[in-house]
Enzyme design. Structure first.
Site, short mmCIF file in Angstrom:
data_model
loop_
_atom_site.label_atom_id
_atom_site.label_comp_id
_atom_site.label_asym_id
_atom_site.label_seq_id
_atom_site.Cartn_x
_atom_site.Cartn_y
_atom_site.Cartn_z
N ASP A 47 0.92 -1.39 -0.08
CA ASP A 47 -0.16 0.00 0.21
C ASP A 47 0.92 1.30 -0.08
O ASP A 47 0.70 2.17 -0.92
CB ASP A 47 -0.92 -0.14 1.23
CG ASP A 47 -2.00 -1.01 1.31
OD1 ASP A 47 -3.09 -0.59 0.75
OD2 ASP A 47 -1.74 -2.17 1.64
N GLU A 70 -4.96 7.59 0.66
CA GLU A 70 -5.51 6.58 1.82
C GLU A 70 -4.25 6.76 2.88
O GLU A 70 -4.53 6.64 4.25
CB GLU A 70 -5.85 5.36 1.25
CG GLU A 70 -6.26 4.62 2.70
CD GLU A 70 -7.00 3.37 2.34
OE1 GLU A 70 -7.78 2.78 3.17
OE2 GLU A 70 -6.77 2.75 1.10
N ASP A 134 -6.12 5.43 -4.22
CA ASP A 134 -6.24 4.19 -3.45
C ASP A 134 -5.29 3.18 -3.92
O ASP A 134 -5.37 2.52 -5.11
CB ASP A 134 -7.63 3.71 -3.05
CG ASP A 134 -7.82 2.83 -2.14
OD1 ASP A 134 -6.50 2.20 -1.53
OD2 ASP A 134 -8.87 2.48 -1.57
N ILE A 136 -4.25 0.35 -2.93
CA ILE A 136 -4.74 -0.99 -2.92
C ILE A 136 -6.01 -0.70 -2.21
O ILE A 136 -6.30 -0.92 -1.03
CB ILE A 136 -3.92 -1.99 -2.06
CG1 ILE A 136 -2.60 -2.04 -2.75
CG2 ILE A 136 -4.59 -3.37 -2.17
CD1 ILE A 136 -1.63 -3.15 -2.19
N ASP A 137 -6.97 -0.93 -2.87
CA ASP A 137 -8.45 -0.75 -2.69
C ASP A 137 -8.79 -2.33 -2.46
O ASP A 137 -8.99 -2.95 -3.24
CB ASP A 137 -9.26 -0.31 -3.64
CG ASP A 137 -11.00 -0.04 -3.15
OD1 ASP A 137 -10.99 0.38 -1.95
OD2 ASP A 137 -11.83 -0.87 -3.56
N THR A 139 -7.45 -4.33 0.68
CA THR A 139 -6.11 -4.85 1.10
C THR A 139 -6.40 -6.29 1.73
O THR A 139 -5.78 -7.11 1.39
CB THR A 139 -5.64 -4.02 2.15
OG1 THR A 139 -5.43 -2.64 1.51
CG2 THR A 139 -4.20 -4.64 2.67
N ASP A 292 -12.57 5.68 -2.27
CA ASP A 292 -13.09 4.41 -2.24
C ASP A 292 -14.04 4.44 -3.79
O ASP A 292 -14.76 3.37 -4.10
CB ASP A 292 -14.03 4.09 -1.23
CG ASP A 292 -13.14 3.55 -0.13
OD1 ASP A 292 -11.96 2.96 -0.38
OD2 ASP A 292 -13.63 3.64 1.21
#
Length: 355
Positions: A47, A70, A134, A136-137, A139, A292
């Protein structure tokens, strides 16, 4: 003559592709360097590293633009070992083309990497150009080897202009999105859109961008039996009892296509997996993070879909780091939208009476 936002789109697509390759490498690692954030959601070294590379690419090419991301680098500044692991990831080369790597830029030091990550702590807002990302949306799904996304969107004066979403595990062999139907041979797929220019889909690769084709959504459904729901049943903030009541009232099976990642729900609604989604927050003051939704929302819209909040308002990306001007979400086929909205209004009205 280049189309508007041609440079920004090209850099964004390459940046997202590079970040996707980083996450694919991490999928092969046994120890993903997982820690927990204050809200107990997991975050990995991937991330942090993906956010550093995304911001590095955009900041190098468009230095006057700002960011909303994020992650923040506080944890890395306090943990030298974790910082080194992230730096080792960021320092590697991921694209086969040296020219492309040079275009995107890479942090020259660990300290620069931390500063780039922290550029994502911006407030957002209605003025200027803000990149919302983001790294890594989803995770938790990423850690399980299921569907996750890397998203990057340009919001200008409060309006989405560019959206890019990479889905490194996405396999659409049967035309549907499923958590466990994973691309094990390739690098997955990328979807992108520019406002008023339509949406594209292409394979991810380790080199230059692959050829893309325009996304054409299926013909609008005419019957209730053609409704297929897209849901995220792991959400702790949504009222699933009300959402299921709406689905049953329409005669549809619920939860339908159930995916963990918020961005992957947009992808399912765009390319296969469903055509209706209703999100009713448990609390009126529930807030959704912009990252998101930014990117995936524009791709769905440019592919012919429509999402509003529960009051019929368009989604507002100019309110800061949250979607503070919107309450819940509705996606439905045009032919069924009025009926779905009426059911939502009725259920919310009944809920108010019961209080």
């Amino acid at each position: 003559m280049d189309l508007p936002y041609a440079k920004e789109r090209h850099v964004a697509e390459l940046a997202v592709q590079r970040a996707a390759l980083l996450t694919k490498k991490m999928l092969r690692a046994i120890d993903k360097g997982t820690i927990s954030k204050s809200d107990q959601s997991p975050v990995t070294i991937a991330d942090f590293a993906a956010q550093a590379l995304l911001i590095s690419a955009i900041h190098h090419n468009l230095p006057d633009d700002s960011f909303v991301g994020e992650e923040a680098a506080d944890t890395l500044r306090e943990d030298a070992q974790l910082q080194k692991r992230v730096w080792d990831l960021v320092s590697e080369k991921y694209l086969d083309s040296a020219e492309t790597e040079a275009l995107l830029s890479t942090p020259a030091s660990s300290e620069e990497m931390l500063d780039l990550i922290d550029l994502g702590c911006g407030p957002g807002g209605r003025k200027g150009r803000v990149w919302m990302l983001d790294p890594i949306d989803g995770t938790a799904a990423f850690m399980r080897g299921e569907q996750y996304a890397i998203s990057l969107a340009l919001v200008e004066n409060g309006f989405e202009k560019i959206g890019v979403v990479a889905c490194p595990n996405l396999n659409l062999e049967n035309g549907k999105v499923h958590e466990e139907q994973v691309d094990k041979e390739g690098f997955g797929l990328m979807l992108s859109a520019v406002r008023d220019q339509g949406a594209l889909i292409r394979p991810l690769s380790s080199g230059e961008l692959q050829p893309a084709h325009k996304i054409e959504r299926p013909v609008d459904v005419q019957n209730r039996e053609d409704l297929h729901w897209v849901e995220g049943t792991t959400s702790k903030s949504n009222d699933f009892e009300k959402q299921q009541t709406i689905a049953k009232s329409l005669g549809g099976s619920w939860p339908g296509t159930d995916v963990y990642s918020s961005q992957m729900r947009y992808i399912a609604l765009t390319v296969g997996g469903g055509n209706v989604n209703v999100a009713i927050p448990k609390k009126r003051d529930n807030k959704s993070w912009v990252w998101d939704h930014a990117g995936g929302h524009l791709i769905l819209k440019e592919a012919g879909g429509l999402m509003t909040d529960l009051n019929g308002k368009e989604i507002d990306f100019g309110a800061g780091r949250f979607l503070g001007e919107n309450y819940g979400r509705v996606v439905a086929p045009d032919s069924m939208r009025e009926e779905v909205m009426a059911l939502v209004e009725s259920i919310l009205a009944e809920s108010k009476k019961g209080k």
